[in-house]
Structures are given as structure tokens and as C-alpha cells.
Design a protein around this motif. Structure first.
Motif, PDB file in Angstrom:
ATOM      1  N   PHE A 367     -31.478  30.394  -7.812  1.00  0.00           N
ATOM      2  CA  PHE A 367     -31.767  31.532  -8.356  1.00  0.00           C
ATOM      3  C   PHE A 367     -30.611  32.536  -8.438  1.00  0.00           C
ATOM      4  O   PHE A 367     -30.059  33.102  -9.381  1.00  0.00           O
ATOM      5  N   LYS A 368     -29.685  32.428  -7.635  1.00  0.00           N
ATOM      6  CA  LYS A 368     -28.539  33.187  -7.599  1.00  0.00           C
ATOM      7  C   LYS A 368     -27.447  32.713  -8.705  1.00  0.00           C
ATOM      8  O   LYS A 368     -26.869  33.561  -9.488  1.00  0.00           O
ATOM      9  N   ARG A 369     -27.368  31.486  -8.613  1.00  0.00           N
ATOM     10  CA  ARG A 369     -26.407  30.756  -9.526  1.00  0.00           C
ATOM     11  C   ARG A 369     -26.886  30.799 -11.065  1.00  0.00           C
ATOM     12  O   ARG A 369     -26.052  31.238 -11.970  1.00  0.00           O
ATOM     13  N   SER A 370     -28.132  31.428 -11.364  1.00  0.00           N
ATOM     14  CA  SER A 370     -28.544  31.548 -12.811  1.00  0.00           C
ATOM     15  C   SER A 370     -28.273  32.588 -13.372  1.00  0.00           C
ATOM     16  O   SER A 370     -28.455  32.910 -14.627  1.00  0.00           O
ATOM     17  N   LEU A 371     -27.749  33.781 -12.414  1.00  0.00           N
ATOM     18  CA  LEU A 371     -27.544  35.184 -12.991  1.00  0.00           C
ATOM     19  C   LEU A 371     -26.224  35.514 -12.990  1.00  0.00           C
ATOM     20  O   LEU A 371     -25.573  36.082 -13.609  1.00  0.00           O
ATOM     21  N   SER A 372     -25.375  34.901 -12.296  1.00  0.00           N
ATOM     22  CA  SER A 372     -23.895  35.075 -12.054  1.00  0.00           C
ATOM     23  C   SER A 372     -23.101  34.176 -11.317  1.00  0.00           C
ATOM     24  O   SER A 372     -23.716  33.354 -10.472  1.00  0.00           O
ATOM     25  N   GLN A 373     -21.737  34.031 -11.760  1.00  0.00           N
ATOM     26  CA  GLN A 373     -20.930  32.975 -10.928  1.00  0.00           C
ATOM     27  C   GLN A 373     -19.757  33.630 -10.815  1.00  0.00           C
ATOM     28  O   GLN A 373     -19.020  34.197 -11.653  1.00  0.00           O
ATOM     29  N   TRP A 374     -18.986  33.502  -9.686  1.00  0.00           N
ATOM     30  CA  TRP A 374     -17.689  34.080  -9.301  1.00  0.00           C
ATOM     31  C   TRP A 374     -17.034  33.143  -8.122  1.00  0.00           C
ATOM     32  O   TRP A 374     -17.701  32.565  -7.375  1.00  0.00           O
ATOM     33  N   SER A 375     -15.871  33.338  -8.265  1.00  0.00           N
ATOM     34  CA  SER A 375     -15.044  32.552  -7.260  1.00  0.00           C
ATOM     35  C   SER A 375     -14.382  33.549  -6.221  1.00  0.00           C
ATOM     36  O   SER A 375     -13.949  34.815  -6.921  1.00  0.00           O
TER      37      SER A 375
END
Length: 377
Positions: A367-375
Motif C-alpha cells: 500500500f505504502k509503495r503504491s503511493l510514493s517512494q523516497w530514499s
């Protein structure tokens, strides 16, 4: 792994029921000579492609990712179609598809140079007639953008074209109605079809429905193929997986406001979207047509009108009780979404030997990865 130990919500695909549909596919192919390619827009759960592959000839797609999925996980013939290709889309799949079908003459002319020598070229034609229960799903509806209408055809296009695709059915259980559509296509497009190598008649033909006259359908397909000298294709989706899969849910609450509502741990908005889009109530295995206890089977989403159905039961429902939402394979798993941050249903297959195989499960990180991704530096 026992079914009662699985956490809801989950989809359960029944291998035995799936094979029963596929045996009808085998019969149709033997009698008619038609080839069948699975419509991935309806069903793309590749964890059960090992069951389906021996019966079908390949896959057909509506977007570049489906083309790649069919090529990588199914094999056989890979057909690529899109209502609107970008140049990048065409370049991305031209080397891995066997047939590329364009929706318009303008797109065909713009991109054919990227495909020639790699894949067979096709064009979608709109026959102007159809069989569809709802206007939303009617390819021949007014102002349709799907395919080239008869009076818009440039005949010269067919001099260097390999095939054509028609799609004009949605849940058509009437073989005579389908034959009437075939006759109309022969009459209006026959002069063009006679120049081609293959014709796809699309999907939406419910030949696996109980009581469907497969022999009559096969004879009509064979006659059409011989009349125009073409290899025929069908693109079944729902026909392959109809009545094979339950969405299993649990009653988490019961509320009352003039009528009792059993709230379950699933939602049509997130897990069975076509129930909502087409306003087609779901069926529940545990329901009884003459039951004395009426319930709304309500979703746990915040959308006020989000419900599976209104139905009756012989006994009052209880919190913690499981319900089986029937016929939940087509256009479900391909449309799953994270609305309200609800838990995504897991996907299982009940094999013929009684084993339950987990095909996929989802968690918070998905769920989390489907909305945004950051390093994090």
C-alpha cells in the motif's frame, strides 16, 4: 493449509471448475478450427496460467504491460491492441508480439513502419451492431471511439493489412444473437475480409454458460472462416473463468436503519469494482431465495452506496460469519485498488488434489509503495 485458517478477505480460484470451462474451450476448438487467446484485461492472475495454457493459443492485451505479461508468463501467440498507442508503446512491444492491432487508420499509418517485418498488422473495425446489456459496455454505442466505422474505411488500407478485429459482445449468452452479428459482418465487411489472413471476433461470447449450444456456435464460426478464407480468433475472458472463484469475506458488524446491514471486511469500490460500476448486485453462496431474514451486504468503505447486494438468509447472520461472494474472478483482481487503505484480498487456488496454493498476498508495504517512494539519505 486449511481454508478455515485463511484470513479474509481472499479470492479462492477452484481449479476443478476452471478445467470444466476449459474443456468446453477444447470442444469448441475441435469443432470449429477457431483459435482462442485469453483477454488479460479480464483476468491476468498468472499464477494459474499453468492450468489454462494447454487449452488456449495465447493472450490478447489492451496495454503494453499486459503484452509483456502475456509474453513472459503465458507464451503462445501474443496479440497487442490498444485504443491509443504512443510511439513508445509501439516500440516497447513490437518485438515481442505476434499481432499488433491498431484502433484507427491514422494510428496504423503513423506506426506501421515500426511493426512491419516484426508482427502481423491488424485494424479494429466497428461493425455498428453489438450485443451488450449496458450502454457503458457497448462498443457500438453512439460516438464510439472503438474501431473504424464502415463508412470511414479507406479500402486501400486492406491492400497491406494482415488481419482485422471486431469486438461487439458483452456477456452474450444467446448463440442466435451472435450468429446474427456474424451475418451482419459478412454482409457489410466481406469484401475487405476476403483479402485478409485472420479475423478476431473479440470476446464477450459466453459459450461456457450452462446450456450454451457450443456445436451451433462452432458450425457458424467454421462457416464464417471458410466463407472468407481466414483464420478466426476469439478473445474470451469471462468465459474462461466464470463461476470459478469466490471472494470470501467476514461479517464484522451488523447495523440497522429500517433494514439490517451486515458490514463485511471488503468493499466493492476496492475489491469488486464492476459490482459498483455496472450496478449489478453480487450473489452470496449462503443466501436463500425464500429466506425470512433480509440483509444489505455492506462494504467497509466510507462510500455511502458501497454495497454488494440485498439478499435473504434462512437464519440471522452473526458477527464473525463468513460469506462467499460468488463468481468473483472476472474484472476483479485486475481492478484491485487501495481505496480507504483497506486490506487487499489474498489470492489462492484450490487445486484438484485438495491442496490450497497461495498465489499472492499483500500488506502495508505494498500500500505504502503504491503511493510514493523516497530514499533516506
Amino acid at each position: 493449509m486449511q481454508k478455515q485458517d485463511l484470513k479474509t478477505p481472499f479470492f479462492m480460484i477452484d481449479e476443478e471448475k476452471l478445467i470444466a470451462n476449459l474443456e468446453k474451450v477444447k470442444r469448441l476448438k475441435e469443432l470449429s478450427g477457431v483459435k482462442l487467446v485469453l483477454a488479460l484485461k479480464c483476468f491476468s492472475t498468472w499464477g494459474v496460467f499453468d492450468i489454462i495454457k494447454p487449452y488456449l493459443d495465447g493472450t490478447t492485451s489492451s496495454g503494453p504491460y499486459e503484452v509483456k505479461l502475456g509474453y513472459e508468463t503465458f507464451g503462445g501467440e501474443t496479440h497487442a491492441y490498444s485504443v491509443g498507442y504512443s510511439e513508445d508503446d509501439v516500440r516497447e512491444v513490437a518485438d515481442i508480439c505476434d499481432k499488433m492491432i491498431f484502433n484507427s487508420q491514422s494510428q496504423l499509418l503513423a506506426y506501421r513502419h515500426l511493426v512491419e517485418g516484426k508482427a502481423s498488422l491488424g485494424l479494429r473495425l466497428n461493425p455498428g451492431v453489438s450485443y451488450a446489456g449496458q450502454d457503458l459496455a457497448n462498443p457500438a454505442r453512439q460516438y464510439s471511439r472503438l474501431g473504424v466505422q464502415m463508412d470511414h474505411i479507406d479500402p486501400s488500407i486492406f491492400e497491406n493489412l494482415n488481419g482485422a478485429m471486431f469486438h461487439m459482445n458483452c456477456e452474450n449468452k444467446d448463440v442466435d444473437a451472435f450468429i446474427a452479428l456474424l451475418d451482419s459482418i459478412s454482409e457489410n465487411f466481406g469484401q475487405h475480409l476476403d483479402k485478409l489472413e485472420w479475423v478476431s471476433l473479440g470476446g464477450g461470447v459466453f459459450f461456457t454458460w450452462p446450456g450454451y449450444d457450443i456445436e451451433k456456435l462452432a458450425l457458424a464460426l467454421k462457416h464464417f472462416s471458410e466463407r472468407h478464407g481466414v483464420q478466426l480468433y476469439l478473445e474470451p475472458g469471462e468465459a474462461i473463468i466464470t463461476k470459478t472463484t469466490d471472494l470470501v469475506v467476514t461479517v464484522v458488524d451488523i447495523v440497522e436503519n429500517d433494514m439490517k446491514t451486515a458490514i463485511v471486511d471488503s468493499a466493492t469500490e476496492a475489491h469488486r469494482l464492476d459490482t459498483l460500476i455496472y450496478d449489478e448486485p453480487a450473489s452470496v453462496a449462503e443466501a436463500s431465495e425464500n429466506g425470512e431474514h433480509t440483509y444489505v451486504i455492506g462494504s467497509c468503505s466510507c462510500l455511502a452506496g458501497d454495497q454488494f447486494c440485498v439478499t435473504q438468509f434462512d437464519q440471522p447472520l452473526a458477527i464473525g460469519q463468513r460469506l462467499h461472494i460468488l463468481d468473483s474472478a472476472g474484472y476483479t483482481m485486475v481492478k484491485l485498488n487501495w481505496f480507504n487503505g483497506l486490506k487487499m484480498p489474498s489470492i489462492y487456488c484450490l487445486r484438484q488434489n485438495g491442496d490450497i496454493e497461495k498465489l499472492n498476498e499483500f500488506g502495508y508495504e505494498d500500500f505504502k509503495r503504491s503511493l510514493s517512494q523516497w530514499s533516506v539519505s
